[in-house]
Design a protein around this motif. Sequence first.
Motif, PDB file in Angstrom:
ATOM      1  N   ILE A  39       0.749  -1.222   0.125  1.00  0.00           N
ATOM      2  CA  ILE A  39      -0.038   0.152  -0.003  1.00  0.00           C
ATOM      3  C   ILE A  39       0.744   1.230   0.057  1.00  0.00           C
ATOM      4  CG2 ILE A  39      -0.265   0.248   2.462  1.00  0.00           C
ATOM      5  CD1 ILE A  39      -3.323   0.753   1.823  1.00  0.00           C
ATOM      6  N   LYS A  40       2.282   1.230   0.446  1.00  0.00           N
ATOM      7  CA  LYS A  40       3.141   2.098   0.426  1.00  0.00           C
ATOM      8  C   LYS A  40       3.405   2.432  -0.902  1.00  0.00           C
ATOM      9  CE  LYS A  40       4.647   1.125   4.930  1.00  0.00           C
ATOM     10  NZ  LYS A  40       5.622   0.599   6.003  1.00  0.00           N
ATOM     11  N   GLU A  41       3.230   1.741  -1.980  1.00  0.00           N
ATOM     12  CA  GLU A  41       3.514   1.823  -3.430  1.00  0.00           C
ATOM     13  C   GLU A  41       2.492   2.782  -3.962  1.00  0.00           C
ATOM     14  OE1 GLU A  41       6.771   0.958  -4.536  1.00  0.00           O
ATOM     15  OE2 GLU A  41       7.315  -0.190  -2.738  1.00  0.00           O
ATOM     16  N   LEU A  42       1.316   2.674  -3.521  1.00  0.00           N
ATOM     17  CA  LEU A  42       0.306   3.374  -4.232  1.00  0.00           C
ATOM     18  C   LEU A  42      -0.049   4.659  -3.555  1.00  0.00           C
ATOM     19  CD1 LEU A  42      -2.136   0.316  -3.894  1.00  0.00           C
ATOM     20  CD2 LEU A  42      -0.535   0.711  -5.999  1.00  0.00           C
ATOM     21  N   SER A  43      -0.802   5.358  -4.389  1.00  0.00           N
ATOM     22  CA  SER A  43      -1.331   6.678  -4.026  1.00  0.00           C
ATOM     23  C   SER A  43      -2.375   6.571  -2.943  1.00  0.00           C
ATOM     24  CB  SER A  43      -1.496   7.686  -5.265  1.00  0.00           C
ATOM     25  OG  SER A  43      -1.842   8.701  -4.897  1.00  0.00           O
ATOM     26  N   VAL A  44      -2.291   6.150  -2.047  1.00  0.00           N
ATOM     27  CA  VAL A  44      -3.410   5.880  -1.008  1.00  0.00           C
ATOM     28  C   VAL A  44      -2.893   6.849   0.189  1.00  0.00           C
ATOM     29  CG1 VAL A  44      -4.555   4.264   0.459  1.00  0.00           C
ATOM     30  CG2 VAL A  44      -4.026   3.661  -1.758  1.00  0.00           C
ATOM     31  N   VAL A  45      -3.904   7.752   0.571  1.00  0.00           N
ATOM     32  CA  VAL A  45      -3.738   8.613   1.460  1.00  0.00           C
ATOM     33  C   VAL A  45      -4.732   8.477   2.641  1.00  0.00           C
ATOM     34  CG1 VAL A  45      -3.420  11.083   2.357  1.00  0.00           C
ATOM     35  CG2 VAL A  45      -2.403  10.200   0.174  1.00  0.00           C
ATOM     36  N   PHE A  46      -4.537   8.208   3.815  1.00  0.00           N
ATOM     37  CA  PHE A  46      -5.791   7.980   4.658  1.00  0.00           C
ATOM     38  C   PHE A  46      -5.898   8.961   5.531  1.00  0.00           C
ATOM     39  CE2 PHE A  46      -3.997   3.369   4.630  1.00  0.00           C
ATOM     40  CZ  PHE A  46      -5.044   3.023   4.184  1.00  0.00           C
ATOM     41  N   HIS A  47      -7.341   9.611   5.518  1.00  0.00           N
ATOM     42  CA  HIS A  47      -7.733  10.891   6.390  1.00  0.00           C
ATOM     43  C   HIS A  47      -7.447  10.384   7.938  1.00  0.00           C
ATOM     44  CE1 HIS A  47      -9.463  14.672   7.170  1.00  0.00           C
ATOM     45  NE2 HIS A  47     -10.562  14.097   7.892  1.00  0.00           N
ATOM     46  N   GLU A  48      -7.882   9.272   8.301  1.00  0.00           N
ATOM     47  CA  GLU A  48      -7.547   8.763   9.561  1.00  0.00           C
ATOM     48  C   GLU A  48      -6.847   7.236   9.261  1.00  0.00           C
ATOM     49  OE1 GLU A  48     -10.736   8.474  12.237  1.00  0.00           O
ATOM     50  OE2 GLU A  48     -11.590  10.526  11.569  1.00  0.00           O
ATOM     51  N   ALA A  49      -5.759   6.884   9.862  1.00  0.00           N
ATOM     52  CA  ALA A  49      -5.140   5.709   9.475  1.00  0.00           C
ATOM     53  C   ALA A  49      -5.593   4.670  10.095  1.00  0.00           C
ATOM     54  CB  ALA A  49      -3.450   5.879  10.141  1.00  0.00           C
ATOM     55  N   MET A  82       1.843  13.379  -5.973  1.00  0.00           N
ATOM     56  CA  MET A  82       2.468  11.952  -4.967  1.00  0.00           C
ATOM     57  C   MET A  82       4.025  12.313  -5.339  1.00  0.00           C
ATOM     58  SD  MET A  82       1.846  10.094  -2.754  1.00  0.00           S
ATOM     59  CE  MET A  82       0.077  10.241  -2.878  1.00  0.00           C
ATOM     60  N   GLU A  83       4.705  12.788  -4.300  1.00  0.00           N
ATOM     61  CA  GLU A  83       6.192  12.651  -4.605  1.00  0.00           C
ATOM     62  C   GLU A  83       6.862  11.540  -4.863  1.00  0.00           C
ATOM     63  OE1 GLU A  83      10.118  14.490  -2.210  1.00  0.00           O
ATOM     64  OE2 GLU A  83       8.124  14.913  -1.383  1.00  0.00           O
ATOM     65  N   SER A  84       6.557  10.334  -4.025  1.00  0.00           N
ATOM     66  CA  SER A  84       7.101   8.979  -4.522  1.00  0.00           C
ATOM     67  C   SER A  84       6.877   8.433  -5.875  1.00  0.00           C
ATOM     68  CB  SER A  84       6.584   8.103  -3.521  1.00  0.00           C
ATOM     69  OG  SER A  84       5.184   7.889  -3.743  1.00  0.00           O
ATOM     70  N   GLN A  85       5.991   9.003  -6.576  1.00  0.00           N
ATOM     71  CA  GLN A  85       5.598   8.470  -7.812  1.00  0.00           C
ATOM     72  C   GLN A  85       6.121   9.767  -8.897  1.00  0.00           C
ATOM     73  OE1 GLN A  85       1.386   7.667  -7.739  1.00  0.00           O
ATOM     74  NE2 GLN A  85       1.764   5.715  -6.797  1.00  0.00           N
ATOM     75  N   ILE A 292       2.276  -1.798 -14.111  1.00  0.00           N
ATOM     76  CA  ILE A 292       1.889  -0.304 -14.249  1.00  0.00           C
ATOM     77  C   ILE A 292       2.446   0.578 -13.300  1.00  0.00           C
ATOM     78  CG2 ILE A 292      -0.266   1.364 -14.026  1.00  0.00           C
ATOM     79  CD1 ILE A 292      -1.776  -1.040 -15.336  1.00  0.00           C
ATOM     80  N   GLN A 293       3.251   1.689 -13.506  1.00  0.00           N
ATOM     81  CA  GLN A 293       3.914   2.346 -12.731  1.00  0.00           C
ATOM     82  C   GLN A 293       3.961   3.796 -13.118  1.00  0.00           C
ATOM     83  OE1 GLN A 293       8.323   1.956 -13.817  1.00  0.00           O
ATOM     84  NE2 GLN A 293       7.383  -0.389 -13.941  1.00  0.00           N
ATOM     85  N   ALA A 294       4.179   4.718 -12.309  1.00  0.00           N
ATOM     86  CA  ALA A 294       4.322   6.275 -12.777  1.00  0.00           C
ATOM     87  C   ALA A 294       5.052   6.377 -14.224  1.00  0.00           C
ATOM     88  CB  ALA A 294       5.047   6.958 -11.757  1.00  0.00           C
ATOM     89  N   GLY A 295       4.607   7.127 -14.957  1.00  0.00           N
ATOM     90  CA  GLY A 295       5.301   7.417 -16.189  1.00  0.00           C
ATOM     91  C   GLY A 295       4.755   6.556 -17.412  1.00  0.00           C
ATOM     92  N   ASP A 296       3.805   5.543 -16.922  1.00  0.00           N
ATOM     93  CA  ASP A 296       3.057   4.695 -18.182  1.00  0.00           C
ATOM     94  C   ASP A 296       1.816   5.288 -18.748  1.00  0.00           C
ATOM     95  OD1 ASP A 296       4.330   2.209 -18.647  1.00  0.00           O
ATOM     96  OD2 ASP A 296       3.946   1.383 -16.691  1.00  0.00           O
ATOM     97  N   ILE A 297       1.730   5.160 -19.871  1.00  0.00           N
ATOM     98  CA  ILE A 297       0.463   5.394 -20.645  1.00  0.00           C
ATOM     99  C   ILE A 297      -0.237   4.174 -20.917  1.00  0.00           C
ATOM    100  CG2 ILE A 297      -0.551   6.702 -22.611  1.00  0.00           C
ATOM    101  CD1 ILE A 297       2.138   8.348 -22.826  1.00  0.00           C
ATOM    102  N   CYS A 298      -1.319   3.909 -20.240  1.00  0.00           N
ATOM    103  CA  CYS A 298      -2.173   2.747 -20.436  1.00  0.00           C
ATOM    104  C   CYS A 298      -3.391   2.944 -21.218  1.00  0.00           C
ATOM    105  CB  CYS A 298      -2.561   2.366 -18.940  1.00  0.00           C
ATOM    106  SG  CYS A 298      -1.127   2.180 -17.816  1.00  0.00           S
ATOM    107  N   CYS A 299      -3.732   2.159 -21.931  1.00  0.00           N
ATOM    108  CA  CYS A 299      -4.787   2.070 -22.663  1.00  0.00           C
ATOM    109  C   CYS A 299      -5.611   0.663 -22.730  1.00  0.00           C
ATOM    110  CB  CYS A 299      -4.814   2.339 -24.138  1.00  0.00           C
ATOM    111  SG  CYS A 299      -6.129   2.624 -25.259  1.00  0.00           S
TER     112      CYS A 299
END
Length: 626
Positions: A39-49, A82-85, A292-299
Amino acid sequence: MEHHGPKLLGSSYHDPLMSFSLFQKFSVHRPEVYWSAVIKELSVVFHEAPKSVLDTSENSKNGGAWFPGAVLNIAECCLLPMESQKRTEESVAILWRNEGSDDSSINYLSLKELRNQVMLVARAIDKIFMKGDAIAIDMPMTCTAVIIYLAIVLAGCVVVSIADSFAANEIAKRMEVAKAKGIFTQDFILRGDKKIPLYSRVIKGTSCVVIVVPAHGNDVGVQLRSHDLSWKDFISSAGSLPRHNYPPVYQSADSVTNILFSSGTTGEPKAIPWTQISPIRCAADSWAHIDIQAGDICCWPTNLGWVMGPIILYSCFLNGATLALYHGSPLGRGFGKFVQDASVTMLGTVPSLVKYWKSSKCMEELDWTKIRIFGSTGEASDIDDDLWLSSRASYRPIIECCGGTELASSYIQGSLLQPQAFATFSTPSMSTGFIIFDEQGIPYPDDQPCVGEVGLFPLYMGSTDRLLNANHKKVYFDGMPTYKGMNLRRHGDIIQRTVGNYYIVHGRVDDTMNLGGIKTSSVEIERVCNRADENVLETAAVTITSNTGGPERLVVLVVPKNQSAKCDPEFLRTKFQKAIQNYLNPLFKVSFVKVVPEFPRTASNKLLRRVLRDQLKQEYRTYSRL
């Protein structure tokens, strides 16, 4: 694996290639460790952990509750830098082109522009609907449709997914089951020079408020009912409120965000609710298996009415990739040129689509060399077709995916860390456990080649724990064998494990069939065909495939009322096709019709479709050899 493998696997770890299968097994037995890392690899941000990743004390959740105590808005997660991506405000979020504009430049939306438009639509939704309302989408998967989807979720409402190919009665059925309060649609569907009415079909299926997006230009091309709204009037209803500062509605991780539909053997569509955890699952699987990762163009040509629509949406936005959309039919050269001009790096397909591209030669001399990976799902692939597709991009790998709407993912896939064989799967998906069992419910050993029904381990992150119009336990668990104290989850596939530990899916245990990537049931087809001609006593709908695999072909067998009267199979095929088009789904094609004197039945008078299917397969193979 390089980062976590040595720590988690200890001395058993060698390298990502040699240790992949071991790591996959580890993710099954220690899912809380695996999901904590992923989950740390994804753009998931919890409002409450969350209080934890997995709470196994929650017995009502098929083995445990995922991310208990977590509060978030999954649509907001799709819209944040997302800075990590390395995803910034100016990163391209969506690329698209309209059919017929093949030589024009590619349109695009930056992340900031996408977020602003989603917030604007969310404000307009607030003017008409209440938090928690179910709101349907029945339109092609355009840039506007994606904005609407994210806005509904951002506003704390629930998307009701309806495919734009459905007849009015099928739309009505889904609107009623979901208790939808409104629906977004288009006035027409544009396919080349054709204008296919959509709004007129939608209003036959619902009396709810309909918000109509023009297929072309700024004004709708139809007369609206008095209580319906054009897209222009809907947007203006947001008024003068701040348009680009919308506060997301935060909810628990297990709150419902999307209602999708899947057909079962009863012929009634099962209403499957996705929670905020479901998008995390599908995005993580796309990251782990399709890379699938940052920078990919997916169709991936699809529709928000089918599970692949939300899957590719979340797989792009939660992984920092760009979503590429072609506003038109993927059957022609225009789509292939869009793939070329947009520099698509991941192209998803359905096997019947690939078969058409190959036979029509419409993609010849296009440059697809930017593609680094293909995905394929929806139905069985053909080896020769896969070879042709891979050759379009210098023999890049094709990752096969097989799963279900109720799983929010694929339970069996390929992996770039393993050698891939065309039209096969190389591994269970990460954190997924399953066995293959025989007709007595006895599991085959894990290392033994075999053919049998698949039984999924019940602890499956992202899968449903409820249905809106059916008994979840009865549908997925009752009657399934136990394995090591676990009541296995039903999926319904017959699969083969080969000598080299690859997997091949052989179809459904029940009489559900797969037509062009859409699962339907024999009962649905037969119900329509039985009423199509007055001389039809009864029908049986089955599917067959060729010796090399490939998409299922629909065959309708007929017992006539008057055995002495001459029945023209081609005449009946035309009638059945028209009835299916009008009352079920125009995408379903009848390959041929066979007239028989009677059907084989059990002692209790149940129709033996499997016997009919086997007889047809034998006849088809004999015909193929000739």
